[in-house]
Structures are given as C-alpha cells and as structure tokens.
Motif scaffolding. Structure first.
Motif, short mmCIF file in Angstrom:
data_model
loop_
_atom_site.label_atom_id
_atom_site.label_comp_id
_atom_site.label_asym_id
_atom_site.label_seq_id
_atom_site.Cartn_x
_atom_site.Cartn_y
_atom_site.Cartn_z
N GLY A 79 0.92 -0.96 -0.15
CA GLY A 79 -0.13 0.02 0.25
C GLY A 79 0.41 0.80 -0.09
N TRP A 80 1.87 0.97 -0.36
CA TRP A 80 3.02 2.24 -0.13
C TRP A 80 4.00 2.56 -1.04
CZ3 TRP A 80 3.81 5.76 3.95
CH2 TRP A 80 2.31 5.60 4.97
N ALA A 81 3.76 3.76 -1.15
CA ALA A 81 4.46 3.56 -3.32
C ALA A 81 6.13 4.17 -2.27
CB ALA A 81 3.75 4.72 -3.98
N ALA A 82 6.92 3.83 -3.28
CA ALA A 82 8.47 4.59 -2.79
C ALA A 82 8.95 5.66 -3.92
CB ALA A 82 9.70 3.82 -3.35
N ASN A 83 9.58 6.72 -3.57
CA ASN A 83 10.04 7.73 -4.73
C ASN A 83 11.53 8.04 -3.92
OD1 ASN A 83 9.84 10.79 -5.43
ND2 ASN A 83 7.96 10.89 -4.18
N THR A 84 11.93 8.24 -5.48
CA THR A 84 13.06 8.08 -5.39
C THR A 84 13.55 9.55 -4.83
OG1 THR A 84 13.69 8.97 -7.54
CG2 THR A 84 14.01 6.41 -6.76
N ASN A 85 13.30 10.57 -4.70
CA ASN A 85 13.00 12.13 -4.53
C ASN A 85 13.15 12.79 -2.74
OD1 ASN A 85 14.16 12.80 -7.67
ND2 ASN A 85 11.75 12.63 -7.42
N CYS A 86 12.78 11.89 -2.82
CA CYS A 86 12.81 12.65 -1.12
C CYS A 86 12.05 11.12 0.14
CB CYS A 86 11.19 13.45 -1.10
SG CYS A 86 9.36 12.54 -2.00
N TRP A 87 11.40 11.29 0.91
CA TRP A 87 11.13 10.69 2.32
C TRP A 87 10.12 10.87 2.43
CZ3 TRP A 87 14.92 13.82 5.69
CH2 TRP A 87 16.27 13.00 5.81
N VAL A 88 9.32 9.83 2.20
CA VAL A 88 8.27 9.20 1.82
C VAL A 88 7.34 9.13 3.32
CG1 VAL A 88 6.03 7.49 0.87
CG2 VAL A 88 7.69 8.03 -0.17
N THR A 89 6.48 9.89 3.71
CA THR A 89 5.74 10.40 4.90
C THR A 89 4.38 9.69 5.54
OG1 THR A 89 5.79 11.62 4.39
CG2 THR A 89 7.46 11.29 5.76
N ARG A 90 3.98 9.80 3.78
CA ARG A 90 2.01 9.11 3.29
C ARG A 90 1.94 8.25 2.42
NH1 ARG A 90 -1.10 13.21 5.94
NH2 ARG A 90 -0.05 14.39 6.58
N LYS A 91 1.31 7.50 2.74
CA LYS A 91 0.75 6.28 1.77
C LYS A 91 1.00 7.52 -0.06
CE LYS A 91 -1.09 2.84 3.91
NZ LYS A 91 -2.72 1.68 3.91
N GLY A 92 0.87 6.34 -0.93
CA GLY A 92 0.87 7.18 -1.97
C GLY A 92 1.87 7.76 -2.81
#
Length: 150
Positions: free
Chosen positions: A134-147
């Motif tokens: 249910g969580w998506a990665a991001n190569t530009n920041c620290w993800v703190t919310r789903k999506g």
C-alpha cells in the motif's frame, strides 16, 4: 400489561452491527496514523545526523575514514531512547574516499516499520525504498504518507 425493562435482541444486534462497521473503518486509519508517527523517527534522525556530519566535515575537511561510523557514531537504541523503529548505518563514499557518505535508516520489522528504508547523502539527496503493501517509494524525497507523497 407487563412493564419489561431492557433491550430486545434486535436492538442489541443493530448496535453490534453499527460498532463493527465503525471499527472496520476506524482501525485501519488508526494503524496508518501510528505507522506514520513511527516514520518520523527516521526522518528526524537522518536529518540530525546529516547536520552533525556537515559539522564534522567543516572541522576536519572530510566525513570520516571508516565505513562503519563515517566519523560519527550512528544513532542506536542502546544509546538513545529516541531510536526504536529503525537501524542506522553510514557508508563513506565510492572509491574509499572520505569526501562522500550515505546514511541509511532501515525499518525494524518487529516494530512494524519493516520494508521502509530511507537514505540521504552528502548532496542532501533523499530517497525512499519501500516494500510495505500500500506504500509507494520515491527517489526524490522521504515518503511519509501512502501513495508516495512526502
């Protein structure tokens, strides 16, 4: 004329049904909220360690000479009560030079943060590698919310 006091079985079943519907909506939202609270530990510790490494660099003109500590001790649960949900590591730069570093925070599975890995380097490049459902990665920041939002 009898004067009964109490609830009928139908009334009780309606109350139980309403409570169960509310619980199916509220419980996942609450669990998500608790997990997001745990993720702030990684963001806070990585940002603080980055500041300390930059201060170390300013004093020594390098980030450290060992892959284990990058010139500074990484936050650990045995030392800091603020460290509980993530394990921290620091690696110095490519080619064995002490002019680069990458700090990582890896989630501790028994604490509910398994599948979350946050990193930062000397250029302040932040990445999130997330394998939690249910969580998506991001190569530009620290993800703190789903999506994948930061």
């Amino acid at each position: 004329m009898s004067n009964f006091k109490g609830f009928t079985l139908t009334e009780l079943m309606i109350v139980v049904a309403i409570i169960s519907i509310l619980a199916t909506v509220a419980l996942p939202a609450y669990n998500d909220y608790v997990l997001r609270g745990k993720l702030t530990e990684a963001v806070t510790q990585l940002a603080g360690t980055r500041v300390r490494l930059e201060q170390f660099y300013q004093d020594n003109r390098n980030y450290g000479s060992t892959a284990a500590v990058c010139g500074l001790a990484m936050p650990a649960s045995s030392v800091s009560p603020d460290v509980r949900y993530f394990a921290y590591t620091c690696n110095w730069g490519a080619g064995g030079t002490d002019q680069f570093y990458t700090i990582s925070a890896s989630g501790v599975a028994p604490q509910g943060t398994g599948g979350f890995v946050y990193t930062i380097d000397q250029n302040n490049a932040k990445t999130s590698t997330i394998t939690a459902p249910g969580w998506a990665a991001n190569t530009n920041c620290w993800v703190t919310r789903k999506g994948g939002t930061c």
